[in-house]
Design an enzyme around this catalytic site. Structure first.
Site, short mmCIF file in Angstrom:
data_model
loop_
_atom_site.label_atom_id
_atom_site.label_comp_id
_atom_site.label_asym_id
_atom_site.label_seq_id
_atom_site.Cartn_x
_atom_site.Cartn_y
_atom_site.Cartn_z
N ASN A 1 -10.10 -0.09 0.02
CA ASN A 1 -8.65 -0.01 -0.09
C ASN A 1 -8.23 -0.56 -1.45
OD1 ASN A 1 -5.89 -0.20 0.12
ND2 ASN A 1 -5.87 -1.34 2.04
N HIS B 1 -3.59 7.30 2.91
CA HIS B 1 -3.95 5.99 2.37
C HIS B 1 -5.33 5.59 2.89
CE1 HIS B 1 -3.82 1.94 1.00
NE2 HIS B 1 -3.74 1.43 2.20
N CYS C 1 0.81 -1.23 0.00
CA CYS C 1 0.00 0.00 0.00
C CYS C 1 0.84 1.28 0.00
CB CYS C 1 -0.95 0.01 1.20
SG CYS C 1 -2.21 -1.30 1.12
#
Length: 332
Positions: free
Chosen positions: A286, A256, A116
């Site tokens: 996500n 994020h 990520c």
């Protein structure tokens, strides 16, 4: 000679049409909308349903969107950095294929994998190439088809992830705008807590690994959450202190999009008001490498030339960090 900085000059994005809502997930696993929303902030996520399309498809669409919006000739692009945790296939670089597919035949390309955190790591790489003076146009793409590695009987992961792609173009800037500073870190202790166990050189694909369902992403949610809350907040606070930025100096936080509670903890550490914290997690979940450029794309209309933006991410490995950026243009 004026100092060269690397500035974002264009943004593009793409998400698939199919919407996987919390209500639909209720029919697939033992969960419910209230439980998912209260713990993650996610209401829906996009899924690329076509079995014959991979991450490259998402990346190509995002890149084409950027090129069309910016009226950019793909032949002018010098380099493509492909940030992804879900490449189309091992060995053959997804970024190389994307470069050819969009007509960027004068560019060289490669993949970058930091889970990520891939996009902020990619920002550092793109900036370094621009600052070297060798290259003028670097296309950074963040794209992941997370549905390809998610077990939709595992409610600890299937509620979180979605598919998508975002792209940004970096070019030289001589006004002091663009990437100002970065704080990037990693810690191999995370290898045990967020991973795909099989399919690599350590545990090659076999009938046994397939039967044991070891090819999908698994995580120790509590441990990952603890590390993410601490490290993403620490990185964001540190980069502010290092650059003598107060909360009033920061115009926007681009975090994020993994969990709203992690985002809230980061914003609280930075002492930022809610209106400065940009989130689209409720729409996409996500999307791993695509989260940050998707936020930049969705909120591009709010950014003004000279705005101070802090980007922050945390990913498997563990990897994490923060980037201090000055926005370089007003949207036309």
């Amino acid at each position: 000679m004026n100092t060269i900085t690397a500035a974002i000059t264009a943004v593009g994005a793409y998400v698939p049409d199919f919407v996987l809502s919390n209500k639909v997930l209720e029919t697939m696993v033992d969960t419910n909308d209230e439980w998912i929303t209260s713990r993650t902030g996610i209401k829906e996520r996009r899924i690329l349903k076509d079995a014959d399309k991979g991450t490259s498809y998402l990346a190509i669409k995002a890149a084409e969107d950027l090129l069309a919006k910016g009226n950019i000739n793909p032949l002018d692009i010098d380099l493509i950095v492909m940030a992804t945790a879900t490449p189309d296939m091992p060995v053959a670089s997804t970024g190389v294929y994307v470069a050819t597919a969009i007509g960027a035949t004068n560019a060289f390309a490669f993949d970058l994998q930091a889970a990520c955190s891939s996009f902020i790591y990619g920002m550092s790489v793109a900036s370094a190439y621009i600052q070297s003076g060798k290259y003028k146009k670097v296309l950074l793409i963040g794209a992941d088809k997370m549905s390809s590695i998610v077990d939709y009987t595992d409610r600890s992961t299937c509620i979180i992830f979605g598919d998508g792609a975002g792209a940004v173009l970096f070019e030289p800037n001589y006004e002091g705008l663009g990437l100002q500073d970065e704080y990037l870190r990693s810690d191999g202790v995370g290898r045990d807590f967020l991973k795909i166990d099989a399919g690599g050189s350590l545990h090659p694909t076999s009938i046994k690994t397939i039967e044991e369902n070891r090819h999908n992403i698994v995580q120790d949610g509590k441990t990952v959450f603890k590390y993410a809350v601490t490290n993403m907040a620490d990185a964001s606070e540190l980069i502010m202190k290092r650059n003598n930025l107060s909360n009033s100096d920061v115009d926007w936080l681009v975090p994020h999009q993994a969990n709203k509670r992690i985002i809230d903890a980061t914003a609280n550490r930075m002492n930022l008001e809610e209106s400065k914290v940009l989130m689209n997690i409720e729409k996409y979940g996500n999307t791993t490498s695509a989260t940050l450029p998707l936020v930049l794309y969705d909120f591009e209309h709010l950014f003004k030339k000279g705005d101070t933006i802090i980007l922050a991410a945390f990913g498997g490995g563990f990897t994490w960090g923060s980037v201090y950026l000055k926005w370089a243009y007003d949207k036309k």
